[in-house]
Write an enzyme that holds these catalytic residues in place. Sequence first.
Site, PDB file in Angstrom:
ATOM      1  N   ARG A  25       0.827  -1.219   0.000  1.00  0.00           N
ATOM      2  CA  ARG A  25       0.000   0.000   0.000  1.00  0.00           C
ATOM      3  C   ARG A  25       0.853   1.258   0.000  1.00  0.00           C
ATOM      4  O   ARG A  25       0.597   2.195  -0.769  1.00  0.00           O
ATOM      5  CB  ARG A  25      -0.951   0.006   1.190  1.00  0.00           C
ATOM      6  CG  ARG A  25      -2.051  -1.037   1.091  1.00  0.00           C
ATOM      7  CD  ARG A  25      -2.896  -1.077   2.338  1.00  0.00           C
ATOM      8  NE  ARG A  25      -2.036  -1.402   3.476  1.00  0.00           N
ATOM      9  CZ  ARG A  25      -2.405  -1.305   4.743  1.00  0.00           C
ATOM     10  NH1 ARG A  25      -3.598  -0.892   5.058  1.00  0.00           N
ATOM     11  NH2 ARG A  25      -1.573  -1.633   5.716  1.00  0.00           N
ATOM     12  N   ASN A  43      -6.047  -2.962   1.820  1.00  0.00           N
ATOM     13  CA  ASN A  43      -5.980  -4.413   1.947  1.00  0.00           C
ATOM     14  C   ASN A  43      -7.386  -4.977   2.000  1.00  0.00           C
ATOM     15  O   ASN A  43      -8.292  -4.344   2.556  1.00  0.00           O
ATOM     16  CB  ASN A  43      -5.242  -4.817   3.228  1.00  0.00           C
ATOM     17  CG  ASN A  43      -3.752  -4.615   3.138  1.00  0.00           C
ATOM     18  OD1 ASN A  43      -3.187  -4.476   2.061  1.00  0.00           O
ATOM     19  ND2 ASN A  43      -3.105  -4.599   4.287  1.00  0.00           N
TER      20      ASN A  43
END
Length: 99
Positions: A25, A43
Amino acid sequence: MRLEPVFMKRAHVTISGMVQGVFFRAKTRNEAIRNSVTGWVRNLPDGSVEAVFEGNPDDVDRVVGWCRIGPGLAAVEHVEVAEEPYTGAFTDFSIRYGH
């Protein structure tokens, strides 16, 4: 000389493989910012990563291409890309937490 308008692009992407716990990320956010792409990344409970990218088509394609490799510790197995209508809803690129 008349210039053609630049059409913008939106890509909804799901990345699977070993992509959580490897800074995917954070690195995706860095790549998006570096390429002037807006949107978000998060996620998912199944271990994959989901992202939405908006911006100039070449810039979006560059970030999607980066997702196919990911950061050094990642092992990307599959990237699913769905083009969606551009919305212009984002002013920056963020990491979303929670599902």
